[in-house]
Write an enzyme that holds these catalytic residues in place. Structure first.
Site, mmCIF file in Angstrom:
data_model
loop_
_atom_site.group_PDB
_atom_site.id
_atom_site.type_symbol
_atom_site.label_atom_id
_atom_site.label_comp_id
_atom_site.label_asym_id
_atom_site.label_seq_id
_atom_site.Cartn_x
_atom_site.Cartn_y
_atom_site.Cartn_z
ATOM 1 N N GLY B 405 0.808 -1.202 0.000
ATOM 2 C CA GLY B 405 0.000 0.000 0.000
ATOM 3 C C GLY B 405 0.846 1.259 0.000
ATOM 4 O O GLY B 405 2.048 1.229 0.263
ATOM 5 N N GLY B 407 1.575 5.072 1.737
ATOM 6 C CA GLY B 407 1.578 5.486 3.127
ATOM 7 C C GLY B 407 2.823 5.037 3.871
ATOM 8 O O GLY B 407 3.024 5.398 5.030
ATOM 9 N N HIS B 408 3.669 4.220 3.204
ATOM 10 C CA HIS B 408 4.891 3.714 3.840
ATOM 11 C C HIS B 408 6.142 4.404 3.307
ATOM 12 O O HIS B 408 7.239 3.926 3.511
ATOM 13 C CB HIS B 408 5.035 2.212 3.595
ATOM 14 N N ASP B 461 -2.457 -8.307 0.243
ATOM 15 C CA ASP B 461 -1.267 -8.423 -0.601
ATOM 16 C C ASP B 461 -1.106 -9.838 -1.120
ATOM 17 O O ASP B 461 -0.797 -10.059 -2.288
ATOM 18 C CB ASP B 461 -0.027 -7.991 0.184
ATOM 19 N N HIS B 570 0.092 0.004 9.473
ATOM 20 C CA HIS B 570 -1.118 0.473 8.805
ATOM 21 C C HIS B 570 -2.025 1.234 9.752
ATOM 22 O O HIS B 570 -3.224 1.283 9.564
ATOM 23 C CB HIS B 570 -1.896 -0.706 8.211
#
Lengths: 221, 684
Positions: B405, B407-408, B461, B570
């Site tokens: 995703g 955001g990392h 994932d 997350h």
């Protein structure tokens, strides 16, 4: 009930997208308690993409429309809900193969079709605290009501009630699959966001069917 | 004269308050009473006041919070949970035992507690019905003779031929023998093959008489079965595969061999007319209904039984009792304290963010990253969420595709470049990418030597990368998937495959990237990547949650003096909440957990990463690194490389993670192998 054609199906998707969009914040809050708070947006965005894709096509059969919906939902969302709802809509597409138009009971049958697709892809058991805890009871209630030859409206109402109750029952469950599984007992007391959005989708189906009946009653009057 | 005066003034001094009590007679009285253990009479003499005054001082000291009296937290919780359960479900009584036993597992301790309850409640002339199960048998094993007259113990259901020690027959006869009661069996199977056979059997005089006695039971002691896959009910012979039948899918629990829904309503299926024993309606008529059940997996079943009114006395453990109440929506009331707990420092409103339309945030951020690092990375044509190295595919080299995703950042595009990954695929915020861009990225970098996918262990994932791999394998591209599992907080060591993959991914990317750059074949690259993942240990903690661009709300609530241990990447809550602590204590907490699993000996080499989860500044990370290095040195471990910074973030979460890669000579060479990427460059 008049027959339901492909443009009605797009309408159904639109209503689902609207109801999910209204519930964005609420679903996000549920998800925040046990997950990463993105569920409301994922679902709303996913069905918005479905509406965009399906309303842009013409001459697609209902089966083709559900296949298209599956692909567009999956591409827009990814994540876990992407594959699961893609499988749900593909299962519906398979079940509607060869039909040019649907009747009201076909709309009710979407519930068991969706449930089957999700179950096959996600492999969650009843009681795992997932969306299956709403889809499973709803599908059973729908099939049972259809077997009793109840009017489509009533079948859908039973499915909707079962979904709502199933969703509520996730409060007492400890998550054992998916991200919330890592929380163990801390997931107790929280409604599963996937079950909550499932209940919203099923309620939207019911709402759409009810509107058709109202419209017909007005037309007859 | 002088001596006399001295002695008089000394006497007077004794009645005067010592200075250390600061002119506070309440504190003085309290000290003498609670700390020195003097009687109120002696204190009165010492203080030169009357005994009632001392008494009043002590009462006042408690009222003002100078003295606090508290019941130890565990016992307090047990009592408050028991009271809440009793009030909520109208129970006659409720006994809560500790969840963690000092010496014995839960079942024998529940059995012992139930034995105490039964010993107190049984009266001469009672007819006690009893069900089956491990807990009930444990009760029978532990209860002593009751010295009561005319007791009867009657089986609540028919029997079973299942090869389990805790059959209905064993439980009833064992309990009858232990308490000195007359045992009444039910001379029939619990489940017979057809309703007709049941009807016929019920006509039999012997069985009819036994069932009449069962109908006279004025007490019952019963277990509650969960219907979860791990429940022993599935091996008991009671279900006959009934759970596969549609009729029972709405059931969450079983008691007296019958099934109930989440609301406690009977679930009637095909076995109903074939079951011999107490009905749920009969059960409810029994005046005293003692249920013994514990374990988190039983929460839905116990809750259902309570809602249905089948229980009047509940014996369970603290975690289960608390779980039942939580599931019912009950808020545990905080302990009564004299001092009001701190109010939150700032009321949480919308978190400020530098974004445009939240819907565009992921794409716009990615465009910026591509512009900033255009010498290293470029988009895959036609697939904007797929990023590849500008060097392009290399024939004969294993291609490495990573992803997850958004955001990392700088993951995942930050690890694309020579000596690292060949491509990265980005999904929505904290959501796996769908198969299409994964497929596009793979095709763009595949060089005929096979492809290695590396990503964290998350349901989404795994599903999406697997679907992409299935499609590509049908085209003849060989793909292996490394699902990373470095987060030790996310599951116990014996369930390592369920652990999630977090910041330690960077080490696995690095090792696999070096192996591929050295032109090792797919098998070797895969084995080395797995080896690196197996030797990487990560644990994180958060001081503040993160907030998503769409919601701008904290993803979970964290009190002003709390920190969350074992958070993922997350924004999901961690595994445990604790009081905020200092940097060194936090470093120790993370490191101790890691070292507890790390099979290292003095002299071993490691690489470490102190990673910001988003908003923790570097100078705090360095404070933590300093402590980690001190501890490593004391342990005799040699730190070969230290990475400090935001390598694998979780939006704006405040907190950090510590990763340790346990090196061996092979991994060390690969870790040092040169690489160049937006987020990690190692020079030769």
């Amino acid at each position: 009930m008049d027959t339901i054609t492909s443009c009605h199906i797009t309408e159904i998707f639109r209503l689902i997208a609207l109801r999910l969009s209204e519930a964005r914040v609420e679903l996000g809050a549920l998800d925040g308690a046990i997950g990463d708070a993105d569920h409301g947006n994922s679902m709303a965005e996913g069905f918005a993409a479905v509406v965009r894709a399906t309303s842009a096509t013409s001459n697609a059969s209902p089966a083709e429309l559900f296949m298209l919906a599956a692909r567009s939902f999956h591409s827009a969302v990814g994540a876990t809900t992407g594959p699961l709802y893609a499988s749900a809509m593909m299962a519906a597409g398979v079940d509607l193969e060869g039909k040019a138009a649907l009747d009201a009971t076909d709309v009710v049958r979407l519930v068991p079709s969706f449930a089957r697709g999700i179950a096959q892809r996600g492999k969650a058991q009843a009681g795992d605290k997932t969306m299956m805890d709403a889809w499973g009871p709803a599908a059973r209630a729908a099939v049972e009501a259809l077997n009793m030859c109840l009017p489509a409206q009533q079948c859908m109402a039973r499915a909707e009630a079962a979904a709502r109750e199933g969703c509520e029952s996730t409060r007492a469950m400890v998550a054992s699959v998916g991200r919330a599984a890592r929380l163990g007992p801390r997931s107790l007391g929280h409604v599963d966001p996937g079950a909550a959005s499932a209940a919203i989708i099923i309620a939207a189906l019911q709402e759409w069917l009810a509107r058709q009946d109202d419209a017909r009653a007005e037309g007859a009057g | 004269m002088l001596p006399e005066q001295t002695s008089r003034s000394a006497e007077k001094d004794e009645a005067r308050m010592p200075m250390r009590f600061g002119e506070d007679p309440l504190l003085w009285a309290s000290w003498l009473y609670y700390e020195e253990g003097l009687t109120q009479g002696t204190i009165a003499e010492q203080m030169g006041v009357s005994r009632p005054t001392v008494n009043a001082y002590l009462a006042e000291a408690r009222a003002r919070g100078i003295v606090t009296v508290e019941i130890v937290p565990e016992k307090f919780s047990s009592l408050s949970i028991a009271r809440a359960l009793r009030d909520r479900f109208g129970l006659q009584d409720c006994l809560i035992i500790p969840t963690e036993g000092v010496d014995r597992p839960l079942i024998p301790r529940l059995g012992e507690a139930a034995a105490r309850v039964l010993t107190r409640t049984m009266r001469s002339g009672d007819t006690l019905a009893v069900t089956w199960g491990r807990t009930v048998l444990s009760l029978a094993d532990q209860i002593g003779p009751l010295n009561l007259k005319d007791l009867r113990v009657v089986q609540a259901t028919g029997g079973t031929t299942a090869r389990i020690p805790w059959t209905p027959e064993a439980c009833a006869s064992g309990l009858a023998k232990a308490i000195g009661a007359n045992a009444i069996p039910i001379s029939a199977p619990a489940i017979v093959s057809s309703p007709e056979i049941r009807a016929m059997l019920m006509q039999e005089a012997v069985l009819a008489e036994q069932l009449t006695i069962l109908g006279e039971a004025n007490k019952i002691v019963m277990g509650i079965s969960s219907l979860r896959p791990e429940s022993t009910i599935h091996t008991s012979g009671f279900l006959e595969g009934a759970m596969q039948q549609m009729h029972y899918q709405g059931a969450v629990g079983s008691l007296v061999g019958r099934f109930i829904s989440p609301r406690g309503e009977p679930v009637i299926g095909p076995m109903h007319d074939r079951t011999i024993g107490l009905s749920l309606e009969q059960l409810r008529q029994i005046p005293q209904r003692i249920a013994i059940a514990g374990g988190i997996d039983k929460v839905p079943a116990i809750l259902a039984a309570l809602r249905g009114g089948y229980i009047s006395v509940l014996v369970t453990d603290l975690a289960t009792g608390r779980g039942v109440l939580a599931a019912e929506g009950h808020q545990e009331s905080p302990r009564r304290t004299l001092v009001q707990s701190d109010t939150p420092l700032l009321r949480r409103t919308e978190v400020k963010k530098l974004i445009n339309d939240p819907k565009d945030a992921v794409d716009e951020a990615l465009q910026g990253a591509l512009a900033a690092h255009e010498d290293l990375i470029e988009p895959v044509p036609g697939s904007p969420r797929a990023v590849r190295a500008t060097m392009g595919p290399s024939q004969g080299k294993v291609a490495i595709v990573i992803g997850g995703g958004a955001g990392h950042e700088p993951a995942f595009w930050g690890y694309v470049g020579p000596g690292l990954a060949d491509a990265a695929v980005i999904g929505n915020v904290f959501a796996s990418p769908p198969p299409d861009p994964i497929i596009a990225a793979t095709r763009a970098v595949e060089g005929g030597a096979g492809v290695l996918y590396i990503y964290g262990n998350f349901t989404g994932d795994v599903m999406n990368f697997d679907m992409a791999a299935e499609t590509l394998e049908a085209e003849g591209i060989e793909i292996r998937s490394i699902i990373t599992t470095d987060d030790i907080a996310s599951a116990p060591i014996e369930m390592q495959s369920r652990r999630r993959g977090v910041a330690g991914n960077v080490f696995t990317f690095k090792i696999a990237g070096a192996a591929a750059a050295r032109r090792l074949p797919l098998d070797a690259c895969e084995a080395l990547a797995r080896h690196a993942n197996a030797r990487t240990y990560t644990m994180g903690l958060a001081l503040e949650p993160c907030s998503l661009p769409e919601t701008r709300r904290p993803s979970f609530e964290l009190g002003p003096n709390d920190m969350e241990i074992g958070v993922g990447v997350h924004g999901e809550p961690g595994v445990e909440r604790r009081g905020l602590d200092k940097a060194d204590a936090c470093a120790d907490l993370l490191l101790d957990r890691i070292l507890a699993e790390l099979p290292c000996t003095a002299g071993d080499e490691v690489a470490i990463m102190v990673n910001s989860l988003g908003s923790t500044p570097n100078y705090e990370l360095y404070i933590v690194l300093r402590r980690v290095r001190q501890r490593m040195k004391a342990r005799g471990l040699k730190v070969h490389r230290s990475l400090v910074g935001g390598y694998y973030t979780s939006l704006d979460m405040v907190g950090l993670s510590l990763s340790v890669l346990h090196l061996d000579p092979e991994l060390k060479v690969l870790l040092d192998y040169p690489c160049r990427s937006p987020a990690l460059t190692i020079s030769a």
